[in-house]
Design a protein around this motif. Structure first.
Motif, PDB file in Angstrom:
ATOM      1  N   ILE A  37      92.899  80.674 -49.415  1.00  6.99           N
ATOM      2  CA  ILE A  37      91.712  80.059 -48.830  1.00  6.99           C
ATOM      3  C   ILE A  37      90.450  80.498 -49.567  1.00  6.99           C
ATOM      4  N   LEU A  38      90.365  81.776 -49.907  1.00  7.42           N
ATOM      5  CA  LEU A  38      89.194  82.276 -50.620  1.00  7.42           C
ATOM      6  C   LEU A  38      89.096  81.715 -52.032  1.00  7.42           C
ATOM      7  N   MET A  39      90.218  81.532 -52.690  1.00  5.55           N
ATOM      8  CA  MET A  39      90.208  80.921 -54.023  1.00  5.55           C
ATOM      9  C   MET A  39      89.777  79.458 -53.944  1.00  5.55           C
ATOM     10  N   PHE A  40      90.253  78.761 -52.920  1.00  6.04           N
ATOM     11  CA  PHE A  40      89.842  77.373 -52.730  1.00  6.04           C
ATOM     12  C   PHE A  40      88.346  77.290 -52.446  1.00  6.04           C
ATOM     13  N   LEU A  41      87.825  78.254 -51.650  1.00  5.45           N
ATOM     14  CA  LEU A  41      86.386  78.324 -51.402  1.00  5.45           C
ATOM     15  C   LEU A  41      85.614  78.488 -52.699  1.00  5.45           C
ATOM     16  N   ALA A  51      81.507  87.839 -43.004  1.00  8.90           N
ATOM     17  CA  ALA A  51      82.000  88.418 -41.749  1.00  8.90           C
ATOM     18  C   ALA A  51      83.484  88.757 -41.805  1.00  8.90           C
ATOM     19  N   PHE A  52      84.313  87.841 -42.272  1.00  9.51           N
ATOM     20  CA  PHE A  52      85.752  88.101 -42.288  1.00  9.51           C
ATOM     21  C   PHE A  52      86.098  89.184 -43.315  1.00  9.51           C
ATOM     22  N   LEU A  53      85.412  89.152 -44.455  1.00  7.92           N
ATOM     23  CA  LEU A  53      85.634  90.179 -45.474  1.00  7.92           C
ATOM     24  C   LEU A  53      85.316  91.562 -44.915  1.00  7.92           C
ATOM     25  N   ILE A  54      84.192  91.676 -44.196  1.00  2.00           N
ATOM     26  CA  ILE A  54      83.807  92.963 -43.602  1.00  2.00           C
ATOM     27  C   ILE A  54      84.838  93.404 -42.574  1.00  2.00           C
ATOM     28  N   LEU A  55      85.272  92.457 -41.730  1.00  5.70           N
ATOM     29  CA  LEU A  55      86.232  92.794 -40.682  1.00  5.70           C
ATOM     30  C   LEU A  55      87.579  93.218 -41.267  1.00  5.70           C
ATOM     31  N   ARG A  56      87.994  92.534 -42.326  1.00  3.91           N
ATOM     32  CA  ARG A  56      89.295  92.835 -42.928  1.00  3.91           C
ATOM     33  C   ARG A  56      89.295  94.158 -43.678  1.00  3.91           C
ATOM     34  N   MET A 112      77.090  77.711 -46.749  1.00  4.09           N
ATOM     35  CA  MET A 112      77.720  76.684 -45.927  1.00  4.09           C
ATOM     36  C   MET A 112      79.239  76.718 -46.038  1.00  4.09           C
ATOM     37  N   PHE A 113      79.762  76.741 -47.266  1.00  6.56           N
ATOM     38  CA  PHE A 113      81.211  76.699 -47.435  1.00  6.56           C
ATOM     39  C   PHE A 113      81.859  78.040 -47.090  1.00  6.56           C
ATOM     40  N   SER A 114      81.103  79.130 -47.223  1.00 13.27           N
ATOM     41  CA  SER A 114      81.637  80.428 -46.804  1.00 13.27           C
ATOM     42  C   SER A 114      81.824  80.465 -45.294  1.00 13.27           C
ATOM     43  N   LYS A 115      80.901  79.880 -44.555  1.00 16.01           N
ATOM     44  CA  LYS A 115      81.040  79.839 -43.099  1.00 16.01           C
ATOM     45  C   LYS A 115      82.220  78.969 -42.680  1.00 16.01           C
ATOM     46  N   VAL A 116      82.411  77.856 -43.392  1.00 17.38           N
ATOM     47  CA  VAL A 116      83.572  77.005 -43.093  1.00 17.38           C
ATOM     48  C   VAL A 116      84.864  77.783 -43.326  1.00 17.38           C
ATOM     49  N   ALA A 117      84.930  78.511 -44.448  1.00 22.33           N
ATOM     50  CA  ALA A 117      86.122  79.308 -44.733  1.00 22.33           C
ATOM     51  C   ALA A 117      86.312  80.403 -43.690  1.00 22.33           C
ATOM     52  N   ASN A 118      85.213  81.010 -43.245  1.00 18.88           N
ATOM     53  CA  ASN A 118      85.310  82.046 -42.217  1.00 18.88           C
ATOM     54  C   ASN A 118      85.842  81.489 -40.901  1.00 18.88           C
ATOM     55  N   VAL A 119      85.430  80.276 -40.544  1.00 22.17           N
ATOM     56  CA  VAL A 119      85.943  79.653 -39.322  1.00 22.17           C
ATOM     57  C   VAL A 119      87.462  79.497 -39.406  1.00 22.17           C
ATOM     58  N   ILE A 120      87.952  79.017 -40.549  1.00 19.55           N
ATOM     59  CA  ILE A 120      89.399  78.838 -40.725  1.00 19.55           C
ATOM     60  C   ILE A 120      90.125  80.185 -40.665  1.00 19.55           C
ATOM     61  N   LEU A 121      89.567  81.171 -41.344  1.00 15.77           N
ATOM     62  CA  LEU A 121      90.206  82.494 -41.373  1.00 15.77           C
ATOM     63  C   LEU A 121      90.232  83.143 -39.994  1.00 15.77           C
ATOM     64  N   ASP A 153      92.910  84.811 -34.814  1.00 17.83           N
ATOM     65  CA  ASP A 153      92.963  84.790 -33.346  1.00 17.83           C
ATOM     66  C   ASP A 153      92.056  83.646 -32.890  1.00 17.83           C
ATOM     67  N   ILE A 154      92.571  82.789 -32.007  1.00 25.01           N
ATOM     68  CA  ILE A 154      91.787  81.647 -31.564  1.00 25.01           C
ATOM     69  C   ILE A 154      90.508  82.087 -30.857  1.00 25.01           C
ATOM     70  N   ARG A 155      90.538  83.229 -30.186  1.00 24.02           N
ATOM     71  CA  ARG A 155      89.338  83.725 -29.522  1.00 24.02           C
ATOM     72  C   ARG A 155      88.285  84.143 -30.535  1.00 24.02           C
ATOM     73  N   LEU A 156      88.708  84.789 -31.620  1.00 27.21           N
ATOM     74  CA  LEU A 156      87.764  85.143 -32.684  1.00 27.21           C
ATOM     75  C   LEU A 156      87.183  83.890 -33.336  1.00 27.21           C
ATOM     76  N   GLY A 157      88.038  82.877 -33.530  1.00 23.54           N
ATOM     77  CA  GLY A 157      87.566  81.632 -34.127  1.00 23.54           C
ATOM     78  C   GLY A 157      86.521  80.945 -33.275  1.00 23.54           C
ATOM     79  N   ILE A 158      86.769  80.874 -31.967  1.00 27.04           N
ATOM     80  CA  ILE A 158      85.804  80.245 -31.067  1.00 27.04           C
ATOM     81  C   ILE A 158      84.501  81.033 -31.038  1.00 27.04           C
TER      82      ILE A 158
END
Length: 303
Positions: free
Chosen positions: A68-72, A35-40, A95-104, A109-114
């Motif tokens: 963050i992506l390298m750590f993922l 999701a974040f990759l597509i958005l970016r 699973m870990f990609s979704k965790v990274a996406n939440v952080i990104l 934007d906190i609204r995007l994160g929520i």
């Protein structure tokens, strides 16, 4: 030569890959993981994003996002070292990609994160990984039938998997256990499963903890003459499972399946000489599962 072999193998398994990818769970997981990759990178959307790049280009990753992506990538590689099936590899990646996406998204934007976090919760609650529905020769026990079957014939050796449908490890192990049942099932060596997530009393009776912290799911237990002979994973004094890899090779070696199978053929031959052998049971090593004679069992749809 190795490259040619890999290309041939890819095209040979291409129909199976398409069948695997076209399941809703995997399609949605891939979209959410990227999701974040597509958005970016998507023109028309990336221009509205914040960036910490010196050139101010909002359609490229900044140094923190790359970090963050390298750590993922490192975490996924470490976790997948013990994965034995493609479903386990994919599950760790999702699973870990979704965790990274939440952080990104929270960094952006906190609204995007929520919003993304709420989507992840809704996805987990409504979309489950597909259950293995391939060929197998496994008897599904219930709370009332497990003791009866294990003690019905003392000459029969049972390998029973204690599992729970909510456990990703159990879902990933299902194809491996099914393949073993097709290779080794015969009159004297049988395979069974019991859902301890559904039958809590059975879990307590056979001392299998259903807690995710105990890491005892799945558990394989070998029964002979109705008594437990061995189990994997083993449990230490603190009721924690000792780390063990549920690969087909490990199970064959630890449970001596080749020796048990040879011994079971002698049992079958002895029963046949007395005219007691049941023609409805499959031949040793049969690749096709056969219906069991007059033995009610739960189907996968009941689980």
């Amino acid at each position: 030569m190795g490259l040619i072999t890999g290309v041939i193998a890819f095209f040979y398994h291409l129909p199976q890959i398409y069948k695997w990818l076209f399941k809703p769970y995997y399609i949605l997981s891939i979209l959410m993981s990227a999701a974040f990759l597509i958005l970016r990178k998507c023109p028309g959307l990336c221009e509205n994003l914040n960036t910490e790049r010196e050139d101010g280009n909002p359609c490229d990753f900044d140094w923190r996002e790359v970090e963050i992506l390298m750590f993922l990538s490192a975490i996924v590689m470490m976790k997948n070292r013990r994965a034995i099936t493609i479903e386990q590899h994919a599950g760790n990646l999702f699973m870990f990609s979704k965790v990274a996406n939440v952080i990104l998204f929270f960094r952006q934007d906190i609204r995007l994160g929520i919003f993304y976090f709420a989507l992840c919760i809704a996805f987990v609650m409504t979309c489950k990984p597909p259950l293995y529905m391939g060929p197998e020769y496994i008897k599904y026990f219930s709370e009332k039938t497990i003791d009866e079957e294990l003690n019905h014939d003392t000459r029969v050796t049972w390998i029973v998997e204690f599992y729970a449908n909510w456990s990703p490890e159990c879902q990933s192990f299902a194809p491996v256990f099914a393949d073993l049942s097709l290779k080794y099932n015969c009159t004297g060596l049988r395979f069974g499963k019991i859902d301890v997530g559904r039958y809590g009393e059975v879990a307590q009776r056979y001392k299998v903890s259903t807690s995710p912290l105990a890491k005892q799911l799945p558990s394989l237990v070998l029964f002979q003459s109705g008594r437990e002979v061995m189990r994997r994973p083993m449990v230490d004094n603190k009721c924690r499972a000792v780390s063990w890899t549920f690969s087909e090779e490990n199970i064959i070696r630890e449970f001596n399946l080749n020796e048990l199978f040879e011994a079971s053929k002698k049992i079958k031959k002895g029963r046949g000489e007395k005219g007691e052998d049941n023609p409805l049971l499959p031949e040793e090593g049969s690749k096709e599962p056969q219906p069991e004679p007059d033995t009610p069992a739960e189907s996968k749809k009941d689980q």
